[in-house]
Design a protein around this motif. Structure first.
Motif, PDB file in Angstrom:
ATOM      1  N   TRP A  10      40.424  48.811  31.375  1.00 25.63           N
ATOM      2  CA  TRP A  10      41.405  48.540  32.437  1.00 25.63           C
ATOM      3  C   TRP A  10      40.840  48.855  33.820  1.00 25.63           C
ATOM      4  CZ3 TRP A  10      44.570  45.296  30.770  1.00 25.63           C
ATOM      5  CH2 TRP A  10      45.080  45.352  29.471  1.00 25.63           C
ATOM      6  N   ILE A  11      39.998  49.862  33.910  1.00 31.15           N
ATOM      7  CA  ILE A  11      39.340  50.155  35.193  1.00 31.15           C
ATOM      8  C   ILE A  11      38.435  48.996  35.593  1.00 31.15           C
ATOM      9  CG2 ILE A  11      37.606  51.638  36.303  1.00 31.15           C
ATOM     10  CD1 ILE A  11      38.785  53.959  34.631  1.00 31.15           C
ATOM     11  N   TYR A  12      37.725  48.458  34.609  1.00 32.80           N
ATOM     12  CA  TYR A  12      36.834  47.318  34.868  1.00 32.80           C
ATOM     13  C   TYR A  12      37.636  46.127  35.389  1.00 32.80           C
ATOM     14  CZ  TYR A  12      32.964  44.043  34.055  1.00 32.80           C
ATOM     15  OH  TYR A  12      31.963  43.124  34.227  1.00 32.80           O
ATOM     16  N   VAL A  13      38.767  45.839  34.720  1.00 30.98           N
ATOM     17  CA  VAL A  13      39.641  44.743  35.152  1.00 30.98           C
ATOM     18  C   VAL A  13      40.160  45.002  36.560  1.00 30.98           C
ATOM     19  CG1 VAL A  13      41.846  43.589  34.747  1.00 30.98           C
ATOM     20  CG2 VAL A  13      40.340  44.083  32.830  1.00 30.98           C
ATOM     21  N   GLY A  14      40.566  46.229  36.823  1.00 36.79           N
ATOM     22  CA  GLY A  14      41.093  46.576  38.147  1.00 36.79           C
ATOM     23  C   GLY A  14      40.078  46.334  39.254  1.00 36.79           C
ATOM     24  N   PHE A  15      38.834  46.680  38.999  1.00 35.97           N
ATOM     25  CA  PHE A  15      37.804  46.481  40.022  1.00 35.97           C
ATOM     26  C   PHE A  15      37.450  45.005  40.186  1.00 35.97           C
ATOM     27  CE2 PHE A  15      37.150  51.034  39.994  1.00 35.97           C
ATOM     28  CZ  PHE A  15      36.789  51.280  41.309  1.00 35.97           C
ATOM     29  N   ILE A  16      37.532  44.227  39.116  1.00 33.98           N
ATOM     30  CA  ILE A  16      37.306  42.784  39.254  1.00 33.98           C
ATOM     31  C   ILE A  16      38.370  42.176  40.164  1.00 33.98           C
ATOM     32  CG2 ILE A  16      37.463  40.574  38.032  1.00 33.98           C
ATOM     33  CD1 ILE A  16      35.943  41.758  35.751  1.00 33.98           C
ATOM     34  N   VAL A  17      39.626  42.560  39.956  1.00 32.22           N
ATOM     35  CA  VAL A  17      40.715  42.075  40.814  1.00 32.22           C
ATOM     36  C   VAL A  17      40.487  42.509  42.254  1.00 32.22           C
ATOM     37  CG1 VAL A  17      43.188  42.247  41.282  1.00 32.22           C
ATOM     38  CG2 VAL A  17      42.380  42.038  38.921  1.00 32.22           C
ATOM     39  N   LEU A  18      40.042  43.750  42.425  1.00 27.95           N
ATOM     40  CA  LEU A  18      39.779  44.270  43.772  1.00 27.95           C
ATOM     41  C   LEU A  18      38.645  43.492  44.444  1.00 27.95           C
ATOM     42  CD1 LEU A  18      40.897  46.566  45.547  1.00 27.95           C
ATOM     43  CD2 LEU A  18      39.043  48.011  44.694  1.00 27.95           C
ATOM     44  N   ILE A  19      37.599  43.205  43.691  1.00 29.86           N
ATOM     45  CA  ILE A  19      36.450  42.451  44.222  1.00 29.86           C
ATOM     46  C   ILE A  19      36.890  41.064  44.668  1.00 29.86           C
ATOM     47  CG2 ILE A  19      34.277  41.330  43.558  1.00 29.86           C
ATOM     48  CD1 ILE A  19      33.798  43.827  41.738  1.00 29.86           C
ATOM     49  N   PHE A 321      27.135  46.211  38.753  1.00 28.83           N
ATOM     50  CA  PHE A 321      28.491  46.433  38.253  1.00 28.83           C
ATOM     51  C   PHE A 321      28.810  45.488  37.093  1.00 28.83           C
ATOM     52  CE2 PHE A 321      32.972  45.146  38.272  1.00 28.83           C
ATOM     53  CZ  PHE A 321      33.578  46.369  38.011  1.00 28.83           C
ATOM     54  N   PHE A 322      28.464  44.222  37.244  1.00 27.10           N
ATOM     55  CA  PHE A 322      28.827  43.256  36.208  1.00 27.10           C
ATOM     56  C   PHE A 322      27.974  43.376  34.955  1.00 27.10           C
ATOM     57  CE2 PHE A 322      30.803  41.312  39.939  1.00 27.10           C
ATOM     58  CZ  PHE A 322      32.086  41.154  39.434  1.00 27.10           C
ATOM     59  N   TYR A 323      26.780  43.948  35.078  1.00 25.10           N
ATOM     60  CA  TYR A 323      25.996  44.221  33.877  1.00 25.10           C
ATOM     61  C   TYR A 323      26.675  45.275  33.009  1.00 25.10           C
ATOM     62  CZ  TYR A 323      21.908  41.500  35.369  1.00 25.10           C
ATOM     63  OH  TYR A 323      21.067  40.481  35.721  1.00 25.10           O
ATOM     64  N   HIS A 342      32.328  45.328  21.350  1.00 20.12           N
ATOM     65  CA  HIS A 342      31.188  44.426  21.546  1.00 20.12           C
ATOM     66  C   HIS A 342      30.886  44.262  23.036  1.00 20.12           C
ATOM     67  CE1 HIS A 342      30.981  43.253  17.334  1.00 20.12           C
ATOM     68  NE2 HIS A 342      32.298  43.143  17.339  1.00 20.12           N
ATOM     69  N   GLY A 343      31.278  45.237  23.835  1.00 17.33           N
ATOM     70  CA  GLY A 343      31.121  45.152  25.281  1.00 17.33           C
ATOM     71  C   GLY A 343      32.471  44.947  25.942  1.00 17.33           C
ATOM     72  N   ILE A 344      32.615  45.451  27.151  1.00 21.64           N
ATOM     73  CA  ILE A 344      33.904  45.404  27.842  1.00 21.64           C
ATOM     74  C   ILE A 344      34.432  43.981  27.971  1.00 21.64           C
ATOM     75  CG2 ILE A 344      35.043  45.805  30.063  1.00 21.64           C
ATOM     76  CD1 ILE A 344      33.348  48.299  30.404  1.00 21.64           C
ATOM     77  N   VAL A 345      33.591  43.067  28.417  1.00 20.59           N
ATOM     78  CA  VAL A 345      34.039  41.692  28.655  1.00 20.59           C
ATOM     79  C   VAL A 345      34.440  41.006  27.354  1.00 20.59           C
ATOM     80  CG1 VAL A 345      33.304  39.406  29.410  1.00 20.59           C
ATOM     81  CG2 VAL A 345      32.756  41.400  30.798  1.00 20.59           C
ATOM     82  N   LEU A 393      34.400  35.912  29.192  1.00 22.14           N
ATOM     83  CA  LEU A 393      35.728  36.378  28.794  1.00 22.14           C
ATOM     84  C   LEU A 393      36.600  35.219  28.339  1.00 22.14           C
ATOM     85  CD1 LEU A 393      37.727  39.048  30.795  1.00 22.14           C
ATOM     86  CD2 LEU A 393      38.875  37.067  29.833  1.00 22.14           C
ATOM     87  N   PHE A 394      36.653  34.159  29.139  1.00 25.40           N
ATOM     88  CA  PHE A 394      37.482  33.001  28.812  1.00 25.40           C
ATOM     89  C   PHE A 394      36.932  32.228  27.615  1.00 25.40           C
ATOM     90  CE2 PHE A 394      40.040  32.079  32.941  1.00 25.40           C
ATOM     91  CZ  PHE A 394      40.493  33.386  32.929  1.00 25.40           C
TER      92      PHE A 394
END
Length: 463
Positions: A10-19, A321-323, A342-345, A393-394
């Protein structure tokens, strides 16, 4: 099959939205990505010292992954400098000026030549190599300077840079972020690149001819055309210039043939092009500068590396960050994700598939939107890691189409930010043609928008 989503996800998702939010406001996102790396690290490890070290280690990881890309671009730029200084670029381009007999032939000759040379030299050096020679010929043929800038821009910073079939810098970035082979991205991008290129350039040409007929566009004056090589004509004889003007294209053509015959892709293809460029740089430096050849070789390499790190400086913290969304997390921070992860994404993609009926149409539109948003910073490259990550992800969520979505995001990001719509990214082509970058951007908006819409629709059928 369910997946366990933790606070890290969820932190990862939050920062993607912020970016994405900061990119929409045309703000730099390097600081946000660094804070994101630190936040993920401290939540995972609970150690401030380890988290601070994690930032540095993530940079090392990103640089290691990107080093071949940075190196090839630096070498190519270094080689382009010696070609310009020695006047070889004039000789290489001169035969094509005979085809520029009217505005139509001038537009397409400049565009196609720019595209081909940009595949090998990258667009910014290619603008310098071609512009000073082709601009006067185009003006004499009746094509306005703005038309020259549009042709160089759309074919170079648009088609060539977004496809990047030879150097493969862009496909490597997006493929790494999407965790798929570079070859898959390149193969998937071919129909999309063709669609985007044909629709955009034909639209731009139609609008250009319309305004020329109406008298809105005129030839104007172009008094300032940079010609560094004029004071360096004594470096090589005319016979030597002709020899190298033939030898260099043949050398790169042989590289392309070798790629097909030996099935070289990704790092192997990059290494072949890079090694050839190094040999050309060394030979030309010694032949052109003679006793000063050793020192000049170093000077050209320094100029090339300055350019390479200037372009990729903002990309490194963002890519770092994305790695973390994939295998980089375990290598940089440690084994803190659930055992079944299997990884965050990938985890987020599986969860998204279970929660939301995601369709290929929504996925395609979203990737084009994300690519365009990430391009708003004027880099084109700083956000394609995000496009690759979201495509993974998609693609995981809908069960197919990761490569096509990755290619679509890459194309949208680079067409918008790589130098066709953002004024401060248009400066190379605008400067060499002595036109306003803002006027050039305004001219490109409608053709590029039409192209992106058409390409997105085509992608929906390919996923």
């Amino acid at each position: 099959m369910g997946v366990e989503l933790t606070a890290l996800h969820w932190i990862y998702v939050g920062f993607i939205v912020l970016i994405i939010g900061f990119m929409l406001k045309r703000r730099d996102t390097s600081l946000i990505c660094i804070i994101g790396i630190f936040t993920l690290a401290i939540v995972a490890t609970g150690s401030v010292a380890s988290s601070i070290s994690g930032i540095f280690n993530s940079f090392i990881f990103a640089i290691t992954e990107l080093m071949s890309t940075i190196l090839i671009i630096s070498i190519i730029v270094a080689m382009s400098h010696v070609l310009t200084k020695a006047g070889i670029n004039d000789t290489m381009v001169a035969p094509f000026t005979r085809f520029m007999k009217n505005p139509t032939l001038s537009f397409w000759t400049i565009g196609i030549l720019m595209m081909v040379i940009s595949w090998f030299f990258w667009p910014s050096p290619a603008v310098a190599l071609l512009g000073a020679v082709l601009l006067p010929a185009a003006l004499r043929a009746g094509l306005p300077a703005l038309g020259v800038a549009i042709a160089m821009n759309l074919f170079g910073h648009g088609i060539a840079l977004s496809s990047d079939f030879i150097i493969q810098a862009a496909p490597k970035l997006t493929a790494d972020a999407a965790s798929i082979p570079v070859g898959d991205v390149i193969s998937a991008s071919i129909p999309l690149v063709i669609t985007m290129g044909v629709v955009t350039t034909v639209s731009a040409f139609i609008f250009l001819k319309r305004d020329m007929k109406r008298g809105v566009l005129t030839l104007g004056e172009n008094k300032e055309i940079i010609q560094d090589q004029a004071m360096n004509e004594h470096l090589l004889t005319t016979k030597q210039k002709h020899f190298f003007a033939i030898l260099i294209p043949i050398a790169f053509l042989l590289d392309v043939i070798a790629m097909f015959l030996l099935k070289l892709q990704g790092g192997d293809a990059t290494a072949l092009i890079g090694g050839t460029a190094v040999f050309i740089l060394l030979i030309l430096s010694v032949v052109a500068h003679k006793q000063q050849g050793l020192e000049k070789t170093t000077s050209y390499l320094i100029q090339g590396f300055q350019f390479g790190f200037k372009v990729f400086g903002p990309v490194i913290p963002i890519a770092a960050f994305f790695y973390l969304g994939d295998s980089g997390f375990a290598q940089i921070i440690g084994d803190y994700l659930p055992k079944t992860s299997h990884g965050i994404v990938n985890d987020l993609g599986v969860a998204l598939a279970a929660a939301v009926p995601l369709t290929k149409e929504i996925a395609a539109i979203t990737l084009t939107g994300i690519g365009a948003i990430t391009g708003l910073d004027g880099s084109g490259f700083s956000g394609i890691s995000l496009a690759g990550s979201v495509a993974n992800l998609f693609g995981t969520a809908i069960g197919d189409g990761t490569a096509t979505l990755t290619a679509l995001g890459q194309i949208a990001a680079i067409w918008v930010g790589g130098g066709t719509l953002i004024p401060w990214a248009l400066i190379p082509a605008a400067a060499i043609c002595n036109v306003s970058p803002f006027e050039l951007a305004r001219r490109n908006i409608l053709p590029v928008t039409i192209g992106l819409i058409t390409t997105t629709i085509v992608a929906m059928f390919l996923i």
